[in-house]
Design a protein around this motif. Structure first.
Motif, PDB file in Angstrom:
ATOM      1  N   ILE A 463      19.994  57.863 -86.141  1.00 16.37           N
ATOM      2  CA  ILE A 463      19.286  58.659 -85.144  1.00 16.37           C
ATOM      3  C   ILE A 463      19.747  60.092 -85.320  1.00 16.37           C
ATOM      4  N   ARG A 464      18.784  60.964 -85.553  1.00 18.61           N
ATOM      5  CA  ARG A 464      19.081  62.379 -85.749  1.00 18.61           C
ATOM      6  C   ARG A 464      18.342  63.198 -84.706  1.00 18.61           C
ATOM      7  N   GLN A 465      18.899  64.359 -84.388  1.00 19.30           N
ATOM      8  CA  GLN A 465      18.237  65.270 -83.469  1.00 19.30           C
ATOM      9  C   GLN A 465      17.614  66.421 -84.258  1.00 19.30           C
ATOM     10  N   TYR A 466      16.416  66.825 -83.828  1.00 23.51           N
ATOM     11  CA  TYR A 466      15.666  67.879 -84.504  1.00 23.51           C
ATOM     12  C   TYR A 466      15.216  68.909 -83.476  1.00 23.51           C
ATOM     13  N   ASN A 467      15.178  70.155 -83.918  1.00 26.02           N
ATOM     14  CA  ASN A 467      14.658  71.236 -83.097  1.00 26.02           C
ATOM     15  C   ASN A 467      13.614  71.983 -83.923  1.00 26.02           C
ATOM     16  N   PHE A 468      12.355  71.893 -83.489  1.00 24.71           N
ATOM     17  CA  PHE A 468      11.273  72.519 -84.234  1.00 24.71           C
ATOM     18  C   PHE A 468      11.263  74.029 -84.087  1.00 24.71           C
ATOM     19  N   ARG A 469      12.019  74.562 -83.128  1.00 27.14           N
ATOM     20  CA  ARG A 469      12.042  76.019 -82.938  1.00 27.14           C
ATOM     21  C   ARG A 469      12.914  76.691 -83.989  1.00 27.14           C
ATOM     22  N   ASP A 470      14.153  76.210 -84.128  1.00 25.53           N
ATOM     23  CA  ASP A 470      15.062  76.855 -85.077  1.00 25.53           C
ATOM     24  C   ASP A 470      15.292  76.028 -86.341  1.00 25.53           C
ATOM     25  N   LYS A 471      14.539  74.915 -86.467  1.00 30.54           N
ATOM     26  CA  LYS A 471      14.609  74.065 -87.667  1.00 30.54           C
ATOM     27  C   LYS A 471      16.021  73.519 -87.915  1.00 30.54           C
ATOM     28  N   SER A 472      16.735  73.224 -86.841  1.00 30.05           N
ATOM     29  CA  SER A 472      18.065  72.643 -86.982  1.00 30.05           C
ATOM     30  C   SER A 472      17.993  71.131 -86.808  1.00 30.05           C
ATOM     31  N   SER A 473      18.960  70.446 -87.386  1.00 31.08           N
ATOM     32  CA  SER A 473      19.013  68.985 -87.282  1.00 31.08           C
ATOM     33  C   SER A 473      20.459  68.530 -87.432  1.00 31.08           C
ATOM     34  N   ALA A 474      20.741  67.335 -86.916  1.00 30.21           N
ATOM     35  CA  ALA A 474      22.091  66.778 -86.993  1.00 30.21           C
ATOM     36  C   ALA A 474      22.018  65.277 -86.810  1.00 30.21           C
ATOM     37  N   THR A 475      22.928  64.569 -87.468  1.00 38.18           N
ATOM     38  CA  THR A 475      23.013  63.119 -87.342  1.00 38.18           C
ATOM     39  C   THR A 475      23.913  62.762 -86.170  1.00 38.18           C
TER      40      THR A 475
END
Length: 721
Positions: A463-475
């Motif tokens: 399960i990863r988190q995504y942010n479409f505003r700043d294009k960041s992601s993390a597991t």
């Protein structure tokens, strides 16, 4: 006078000296002597020695007990007004002393000062440190000069002597504001310039500027609002004492409302241990006389309704945010919206969705729109008006795409789509793709309730988190097996996962750790959707491949209730987010079951009886008149509530009182009202007679081979673990 070595002074080693401004080194601990070691003249007064030292080593005249100084004369014994002897202080344990102090504080907060004095007199010790009591009295009376002097006297008692300046600043602020409230502007200005400004605190200059601005307000109301200060007559000094208490050890002055806090903590602990507590209430509503335990009858575990309008396997369920509607999707692509007003489900809309089946449904935040996705080969997502059933928009970019999971953003103006072929889109209400994340194969999507973060379970067991505003992601989560589905808690901190071959897991997304694995369910390769439940997400419910619904208390790994009634694997379980006494489950047997409390079931049965026709009442009387050699069951037929009596008089009855199907008459008599309301008789089930109405038709189409002792088709059983 006894020698010094006869006195028990075990506790004096940890007590502060009564000499103000310093402390003496602790005396050497000595062994406790038995009562027989004392002369009769000493032991005649239990626990008291001639020089004022108690037999447990606590001094009355010169020492302090639990941080409180005592000024009792040696050998003084407290008695009540009726001359009954009172348990002496020497026989009280430290817990007894602390409890008496807590009671004393509670009496003071309630204003029972006379009772407080009597308690202190009979207990034989001061309930509060005399210096702290003097300081409190000065503050509450508004004698600021005396309060500052008392504060200086308490420096040896402070846990951190450097905190004295901060306490003095709080006192002077209160003095300044009260002068302004009284209209003494010149005195307030003098206090600000000569007393507050010279304080050596790094933030004092900023405080002086803010305090000076309060002089510009001409009315008390403006002053109260600007300073966020209640005023002298509205508890300002009480609030000041609470702030000052933070700097004082509890042995000197108890924290405010300490007894209430302890009682609230005890009640909360009992609530957490209660296996059936799912609705939060004010702690003050609980009785302190007995331990809190919820009745099993108050828990939603009784089958109320069986909905069978879907002609195929039901794959997905979703309650609206208002809790008044339920959307269901089936293998044949049909979407049904149910109205749940008055706990009486009614089909209000049937919509044709994806032809290859409905794999996911999502309500918009205002419940006006319903978003649907299909199974793996489906390349489109549909958005419907939930009131009219009309399609608002369609997302379809390429037939090679796979759109199998969806979720709404918390603003209701955009939604997210994903699939197992690498699609991950952010779309607006027109169906246009606003942003995309390429190459991510997703199994499930969820959005944070108050941010732009999107959580997604991918085919790499993460399960990863995504942010479409700043294009960041993390597991955030890494499992060993595929994650078939997941859902978020209300605050977005925890994720509830259904993992292939392992069952239900809970992860803390903030700490990125596994919290608990829940036992009981069978989780193979089927996609099963679980849910949080209760006002504070204190419960978890999930379907299972063994045809049951399992319910856990979040802190218990073993289920507290197992709901039985479905005849094929249970694909989805949802808990009503508003009406917490309602659970819904969907199964491959084509039915949707609504579960409620025993009280709701009784009301439903009473309602059905009150709406019987004359002919139906006659049949009911005939059933009630059946003898022991006759077995009959009430069968509610569709919405007309028609009753039929099933005559089993032809069934062969053995000498042991058993019917030919192995079920004894006495066993049938012991069946509870919930089972009687749900299930037809054994003979009715075997003869193919359907059972419907409030509980729907019997699930006879998918009956599996079972042991003769297990519940038969159409019956519903609740097992408490």
């Amino acid at each position: 006078m006894l020698p010094d070595d006869t006195f028990d002074i075990l506790n004096l080693a940890s007590l502060p000296s009564s000499t103000e401004g310093g402390s003496s080194p602790p005396p050497v601990k000595r062994a406790r002597l038995s009562a027989s070691a004392f002369p009769s003249s000493i032991t005649s007064t239990p626990g008291m020695q001639s020089d004022g030292v108690l037999s447990n080593g606590q001094a009355l005249s010169n020492g302090t007990v639990n941080g409180c100084e005592h000024h009792r004369s040696p050998g003084h014994l407290q008695t009540s007004s009726n001359h009954h002897t009172v348990k002496h202080f020497s026989t009280l344990t430290s817990v007894d002393v602390d409890t008496i102090r807590l009671i004393g504080q509670h009496l003071r907060e309630l204003g029972f000062h006379g009772t407080l004095e009597c308690l202190s007199e009979e207990a034989g010790f001061d309930l509060e440190n005399p210096k702290a009591a003097k300081f409190r009295a000065s503050v509450m009376a508004g004698n600021w000069c005396e309060a500052e002097m008392s504060l200086q006297d308490m420096i040896p008692l402070l846990a951190d002597p450097t905190s004295m300046e901060r306490m003095r600043l709080l006192l002077l602020k209160e003095k300044y504001l009260e002068l302004l409230e009284a209209g003494s502007t010149l005195d307030a200005l003098k206090c600000l310039r000569c007393e507050i400004a010279p304080l050596h605190l790094h933030h004092c200059d900023k405080d002086v500027q803010v305090l000076a601005s309060y002089m510009m307000y001409s009315t008390k109301e403006e002053l109260h609002k600007a300073a966020d200060w209640p005023g002298t007559q509205r508890g300002a000094r009480e609030r000041l004492m609470d702030q000052l208490q933070a700097f004082l050890p509890a042995s000197v002055m108890l924290p405010p409302l300490r007894l209430r806090q302890l009682l609230a903590q005890a009640c909360q602990l009992q609530v957490e241990r209660c296996p059936f507590h799912y609705v939060e209430q004010d702690v003050s509503s609980y009785s302190l006389f007995i331990d809190h335990i919820c009745s099993r009858k108050q828990f939603p575990s009784e089958p109320l309704h069986v909905l069978t309008d879907h002609g195929d396997e039901v794959w997905y369920l979703k309650f609206s945010h208002s809790g008044t509607r339920l959307a269901s999707g089936a293998r044949d692509g049909q979407i049904i919206i149910w109205n749940l007003a008055d706990n009486q489900p009614k089909k209000v809309r049937q919509i044709k969705g994806q032809s290859d089946g409905i794999a996911c449904l999502a309500w918009s935040p205002d419940d006006s729109l319903l978003l649907s996705c299909g199974r793996e080969d489906c390349s489109e997502a549909l958005v419907f008006n939930s009131e009219t059933g009309e399609m608002k928009c369609r997302v379809h970019n390429s037939p090679e795409e796979s759109l199998t999971c969806c979720a709404w953003h918390n603003d209701g103006k955009r939604f997210y789509l994903g699939g197992t072929r690498g699609q991950f889109f952010e779309c607006n209400l027109d169906g246009s793709v606003m942003a995309s994340w390429e190459g991510i194969r997703l199994q499930a999507i969820a959005t944070h309730p108050s941010s732009d973060v999107v959580y997604a379970a991918d085919t790499h067991n993460r399960i990863r988190q995504y942010n479409f505003r700043d294009k960041s992601s993390a597991t955030l989560v890494q499992e060993d097996s595929p994650i078939m589905s997941f859902t978020l808690s209300r605050n977005g901190q925890h994720a509830l996962l259904n993992v292939t071959g392992q069952g239900v897991h809970v992860w803390d997304l903030r700490d990125r750790c596994l919290v608990r694995r829940y036992q009981g369910i069978q989780q193979g390769l089927y996609t099963i959707h679980s849910t949080y439940g209760g006002t504070s997400d204190s419960f978890i419910a999930s379907g299972s491949e063994d045809n049951h619904v399992y319910v856990w208390q979040c802190r218990r790994e073993m289920p507290v209730v197992v709901l039985q009634g479905h005849t094929r694997p249970v694909n989805c379980v949802v808990w009503n987010p508003v009406m917490f006494d309602m659970i819904a489950s969907a199964s491959d047997d084509g039915s949707i079951r609504l579960w409620g409390t025993e009280e709701q079931l009784k009301r439903l049965q009473e309602y059905n009886k009150q709406h019987l026709s004359v002919e139906e009442e006659d049949k009911l009387k005939a059933v009630e008149a059946c003898t022991d050699t006759q077995a009959a069951a009430l069968i509610y037929v569709d919405q007309a509530s028609e009753l039929e009596v099933v005559d089993q008089s032809n069934s062969s009855l053995s000498s042991s009182g058993q019917l030919d199907d192995g079920i004894g008459l006495h066993q049938m008599e012991d069946v509870g009202p919930s089972q009687m309301a749900v299930g037809p008789s054994i003979a009715a089930a075997e003869s193919g007679i359907s059972s419907s109405g409030p509980l729907g038709p019997a699930d006879t189409g998918h009956q599996r081979e079972q042991d003769r002792s297990t519940p038969q088709t159409g019956s519903s059983v609740t097992t408490t673990v």
